[in-house]
Design an enzyme around this catalytic site. Structure first.
Site, short mmCIF file in Angstrom:
data_model
loop_
_atom_site.label_atom_id
_atom_site.label_comp_id
_atom_site.label_asym_id
_atom_site.label_seq_id
_atom_site.Cartn_x
_atom_site.Cartn_y
_atom_site.Cartn_z
N LYS A 101 1.96 -0.96 0.31
CA LYS A 101 1.95 -2.37 -0.08
C LYS A 101 2.86 -3.21 0.84
O LYS A 101 3.53 -2.68 1.71
CB LYS A 101 2.39 -2.50 -1.55
C1 LIG Z 1 -5.40 -3.22 -7.12
C2 LIG Z 1 -4.43 -2.13 -7.45
N1 LIG Z 1 -4.00 -2.01 -8.71
C3 LIG Z 1 -3.12 -1.05 -9.06
C4 LIG Z 1 -2.64 -0.15 -8.15
C5 LIG Z 1 -1.68 0.90 -8.58
O1 LIG Z 1 -0.46 0.77 -7.91
P1 LIG Z 1 0.61 1.96 -7.94
O2 LIG Z 1 0.23 2.91 -6.87
O3 LIG Z 1 1.92 1.27 -7.69
O4 LIG Z 1 0.55 2.56 -9.30
C6 LIG Z 1 -3.06 -0.23 -6.83
C7 LIG Z 1 -2.57 0.72 -5.82
O5 LIG Z 1 -3.13 0.90 -4.77
C8 LIG Z 1 -3.98 -1.24 -6.46
O6 LIG Z 1 -4.43 -1.35 -5.21
#
Ligand SMILES: Cc1ncc(COP(=O)(O)O)c(C=O)c1O
Length: 375
Positions: A183
């Site tokens: 990210k």
């Molecule tokens: C659109 C979206 N939502 C949720 C997530 C989940 O994030 P995390 O990996 O921090 O749990 C991601 C991760 O890639 C994502 O791209």
């Protein structure tokens, strides 16, 4: 030897590495002063709103749903195109994801379809701000307010984005960010929720820490059977170092994307994604391949790029076509844009440490491979 260019890579400076070393030497590794400092710094970045960190955006989204009281027999409207975590958390709290299609170029949920999908069972809307491109937030919240729905923003891609000059997370209901290493800023794994009513904040705090509160001289009481998703001070130290660079990182991402658009301004060999204004934080750069006119498949294209030392990702296959969602009754043909993006999308390199000449190399390589594979 060709320089290897991954599709993304985090940028951690020496000062941040040093601050992690200090935490490791301090004797306090789990949630402590660094987490408090990160939450305060994020809150100040987001206009003073309450911020609570978690171990991931997945955990944050699940906590946000629980905080809004969403559970069995409830329905949540969400796009059919996202990382699968968006829909998984809805299922995990016992509710049903009600998918709507996305714009072919924006990849964001279609607000006309959101309005059409509203029935008395709907409790919330979970938009995804794909690649950090904000949805029309004014219209989204107008729809939600008109129908009494809570909005849980999956802003996993959108730290540093803004809509009409207002930072994402500085307004709205519950806004969930991700700090996964891919990210725009990272805490290794981690996430944060911005916003929430006092009652929702209380639920979030209880759910992320065993449902426990300090109570009297005995120590603790457990109010609900909470889980555990508190961030560590080691992770928070990384986040504090990253947050200092967020604006610079995002502005570099915009410059690199501007170069992609400039080089592909005239009959590009791929279909380019929608380009927002300066409020677009460009988490990923995801054109579509014209596969129906090519002799190669997407895996073959990715392999050909890899042979040239260039990493390519896929963000994302359409969620409703996964086994777990077909089992809920979803099927092919329901969300044509999500399905087409899921089939044709490729994620090209984009990260702050890239050189402009890296963009030139990617553009030249993609153009050569696609033109060479045209039928
Ligand atoms: C659109 C979206 N939502 C949720 C997530 C989940 O994030 P995390 O990996 O921090 O749990 C991601 C991760 O890639 C994502 O791209």
């Amino acid at each position: 030897m060709k320089k290897i260019l991954p599709f993304t890579r985090p940028a951690i400076d020496e000062e941040t590495i040093q601050s992690v070393v200090e935490v490791l030497r301090s004797g306090w590794l789990a949630t402590g002063p660094k987490v408090a400092a990160l939450e305060a710094a994020l809150s100040s970045y987001l206009g003073g709103r309450p911020v609570r960190t978690q171990t991931s955006a997945t955990a944050g989204l699940e906590l946000a749903l629980l905080a809004c009281g969403i559970g069995k027999d409830d329905e949540v409207i969400t796009p059919a195109l996202s990382f699968v975590a968006t829909a998984n958390v809805i299922v995990r709290v016992g509710a049903r994801p009600v998918f709507v299609d996305v714009g072919l170029d924006s990849r964001n949920l279609d607000l006309d379809q959101v309005e059409a999908a509203i029935t008395p069972r709907k409790k919330a809307i979970m938009p995804v701000l794909f690649a950090g491109l904000p949805v029309d937030m004014d219209r989204l919240y107008a729809i939600a307010n008109k129908h009494g729905l809570r909005v849980i923003e999956d802003a996993a891609h959108a730290i540093g984005s803004a809509h009409r000059g207002r930072r994402i997370g500085s307004f709205g209901d519950l806004v969930c960010f991700s700090f996964h290493p891919n990210k725009n800023i990272t805490t290794i794994e981690g996430g944060a929720i911005s916003g929430g009513s006092p009652d929702e904040l209380k639920t979030i705090e209880l759910q992320r820490w065993h449902g426990q509160v300090k109570s009297g001289v005995e120590g603790f009481d457990t109010l609900i059977a909470g889980g555990k998703s508190n961030l560590s001070d080691v992770a928070a130290a990384v986040g504090l170092g990253q947050l200092r660079h967020l604006e610079e990182f995002n502005s570099r991402r915009r410059q690199l994307v501007a170069r992609y658009f400039e080089l592909w301004s005239d009959s590009p060999p791929v279909r380019l994604p929608e380009r927002g204004d300066d409020g677009h934080s460009w988490h990923v750069f995801t054109p579509l391949l014209p596969l129906d006119r090519l002799r190669v498949s997407r895996p073959q294209f990715i392999e050909a790029m890899k042979e040239q030392g260039i990493g390519v990702g896929v963000h994302y296959p359409a969620i409703h076509l996964f086994t777990a969602y077909r089992a809920l009754g979803y099927r092919e043909g329901q969300f044509p844009n999500a399905e087409r993006v899921g089939r044709e999308t490729v994620t090209l390199p984009l990260f702050p440490a890239m050189e402009m000449s890296d963009v030139d190399r990617v553009v030249e390589t993609v153009t050569r491979i696609v033109r060479g594979a045209q039928q």
